[in-house]
Design a protein around this motif. Structure first.
Motif, mmCIF file in Angstrom:
data_model
loop_
_atom_site.group_PDB
_atom_site.id
_atom_site.type_symbol
_atom_site.label_atom_id
_atom_site.label_comp_id
_atom_site.label_asym_id
_atom_site.label_seq_id
_atom_site.Cartn_x
_atom_site.Cartn_y
_atom_site.Cartn_z
ATOM 1 N N ARG A 107 60.516 102.261 -20.133
ATOM 2 C CA ARG A 107 60.581 101.109 -21.031
ATOM 3 C C ARG A 107 61.802 100.252 -20.720
ATOM 4 O O ARG A 107 61.820 99.063 -21.034
ATOM 5 N N ALA A 108 62.805 100.839 -20.097
ATOM 6 C CA ALA A 108 63.993 100.113 -19.664
ATOM 7 C C ALA A 108 64.637 100.908 -18.536
ATOM 8 O O ALA A 108 64.560 102.140 -18.502
ATOM 9 N N ILE A 109 65.286 100.192 -17.609
ATOM 10 C CA ILE A 109 65.847 100.803 -16.405
ATOM 11 C C ILE A 109 67.282 100.324 -16.244
ATOM 12 O O ILE A 109 67.562 99.126 -16.394
ATOM 13 N N GLY A 110 68.187 101.232 -15.936
ATOM 14 C CA GLY A 110 69.586 100.872 -15.739
ATOM 15 C C GLY A 110 69.867 100.434 -14.312
ATOM 16 O O GLY A 110 69.299 100.975 -13.364
ATOM 17 N N LEU A 111 70.739 99.446 -14.161
ATOM 18 C CA LEU A 111 71.185 98.976 -12.847
ATOM 19 C C LEU A 111 72.644 99.365 -12.682
ATOM 20 O O LEU A 111 73.455 99.129 -13.582
ATOM 21 N N ASN A 112 72.974 99.959 -11.515
ATOM 22 C CA ASN A 112 74.320 100.473 -11.292
ATOM 23 C C ASN A 112 74.768 100.205 -9.866
ATOM 24 O O ASN A 112 73.955 100.000 -8.957
ATOM 25 N N PHE A 113 76.089 100.218 -9.653
ATOM 26 C CA PHE A 113 76.631 99.956 -8.323
ATOM 27 C C PHE A 113 76.098 100.943 -7.291
ATOM 28 O O PHE A 113 75.909 100.599 -6.118
ATOM 29 N N GLU A 137 61.629 94.969 -2.269
ATOM 30 C CA GLU A 137 60.248 94.488 -2.374
ATOM 31 C C GLU A 137 59.640 94.955 -3.694
ATOM 32 O O GLU A 137 59.867 96.079 -4.134
ATOM 33 N N TYR A 138 58.823 94.099 -4.300
ATOM 34 C CA TYR A 138 58.133 94.405 -5.552
ATOM 35 C C TYR A 138 56.672 94.651 -5.201
ATOM 36 O O TYR A 138 55.940 93.728 -4.833
ATOM 37 N N LEU A 162 61.877 93.492 -13.917
ATOM 38 C CA LEU A 162 61.880 94.393 -12.770
ATOM 39 C C LEU A 162 61.592 93.632 -11.480
ATOM 40 O O LEU A 162 62.197 93.902 -10.440
ATOM 41 N N ALA A 163 60.698 92.659 -11.542
ATOM 42 C CA ALA A 163 60.357 91.872 -10.360
ATOM 43 C C ALA A 163 61.552 91.109 -9.810
ATOM 44 O O ALA A 163 61.558 90.719 -8.632
ATOM 45 N N LEU A 196 66.973 96.406 -16.245
ATOM 46 C CA LEU A 196 65.730 95.854 -15.738
ATOM 47 C C LEU A 196 64.610 96.239 -16.704
ATOM 48 O O LEU A 196 64.581 97.371 -17.202
ATOM 49 N N LEU A 197 63.699 95.317 -16.940
ATOM 50 C CA LEU A 197 62.609 95.558 -17.880
ATOM 51 C C LEU A 197 61.283 95.513 -17.140
ATOM 52 O O LEU A 197 60.936 94.490 -16.539
#
Length: 325
Positions: A36-42, A17-18, A302-303, A323-324
């Motif tokens: 400012r930036a977010i990492g996506l990982n398994f 949920e956003y 991000l959304a 994700l931004l």
């Protein structure tokens, strides 16, 4: 009010949920970071699905990000408001515009490393650092096996192994991913969708097999990986992309050559803070020197975190995804 991703029940990407939320004030030894930036990982999918249990529900998600210090706790002395920082060891909650976390989990970000680069690099890069440099200190001239070599962690491992003079054999699922892994430094690749991995490892190593095998896939590759380890060698199981390894009969390790197995995590290697910063400094030095290049294959708002999870879980991604906010 700030925005973040959270989940109140376990399940597929649809549970994300956003939402609006009010960021907490940092405690005495904490820092609030504006991402400012977010990492996506398994590992994010493991918490979302319930394979790993978050401290409580509803829960934030994500362990990795980069941004600027917005507020400091009263006991934090080594950072100041406005400092460029990055993090990769949690706590959960990186999927947000703001994140409060212990100051000991932050590293200073040199000017040579951008926010997007750091968010794509930190968790994967620190993972490769502890696996290749600490869990098993690979040596020049060795031949090792790395599963999922065209993924975000795998592409960094290909480059780092090449920088260390190590011959990395990478498993992949297509000709395109084989080309990608080789372009990043893999010595050889095996397409597991049409080749027998243990048989090819025997051919490539002249029957010697590998002193160490790195396996982030889990259930589907467990026995295959054991068949690729040289006698008295080490299998490093560091992920569960296909599901957790369970019901293991330890006797199989004796049958296959008195093998060793370890299940390490970054958190046990990246502590205390001084060690974490040293690991990050080595990572940043390689990145600044062009020995380690991070490929950002996908960017999502991000959304749209649910869409990012769908792409990751269906293996539609290459390299890193960010994700931004």
């Amino acid at each position: 009010m700030a925005k973040r991703i959270q989940f109140s029940r376990h399940g597929g990407p649809e549970v994300l949920e956003y939402l609006d939320y009010k960021a907490a004030e940092p405690g005495p030894q904490e820092v609030r970071v504006r991402n400012r930036a977010i990492g996506l990982n398994f590992i994010d999918t493991y918490y979302r699905s319930g394979l790993y249990a978050p401290p409580a529900l509803p829960s934030g998600l994500g362990n990795e990000g980069a941004g600027e210090v917005e507020a400091l706790g009263s006991e934090v002395r080594h950072l100041k408001v406005g400092d460029r920082v990055a993090y990769a060891t949690g706590p959960l909650g990186a999927y947000g515009e703001l994140h409060v976390l212990p100051a000991s989990h932050l590293v200073r970000l040199p000017d040579s490393i951008g926010f997007e680069q750091a968010a794509a690099l930190m968790l994967k890069g620190l993972t490769v650092q502890y696996l290749l440099r600490q869990t098993y200190a690979v040596q020049p001239g060795q031949t090792i096996l790395w599963h999922a070599a065209a993924g975000g962690v795998g592409l960094l491992a290909c480059q780092w192994a090449r920088a260390l003079g190590v011959q990395l054999i990478g498993t992949v699922s297509s000709a395109e991913k084989a080309a990608l892994a080789k372009a990043h430094g893999a010595w050889a690749t095996i397409d597991y969708s049409r080749e027998n991995v243990p048989a090819r490892v025997l051919e490539l190593t002249g029957g010697a097999k590998c002193p160490v095998v790195y396996d982030s896939v889990g259930k589907d590759t467990w026995e295959m990986s054991l068949d690729c380890v040289a006698p008295r060698g080490l299998l490093v199981s560091f992920g569960n992309a296909s599901g957790a390894v369970s019901g293991v009969n330890l006797g199989i390790l004796a049958q296959k050559g008195s093998l060793y197995v370890t299940r390490p995590t970054l958190g046990h290697y990246a502590s205390p803070a001084e060690r974490l910063q040293a690991m990050a400094d080595e990572l940043f030095a390689l990145a600044a020197g062009d020995q380690l290049r991070v490929d950002i294959g996908q960017r999502f708002a991000l959304a749209d975190a649910a869409k990012a999870h769908e792409a990751l879980s269906s293996r539609q991604t290459t390299g890193s995804t960010i994700l931004l906010p």
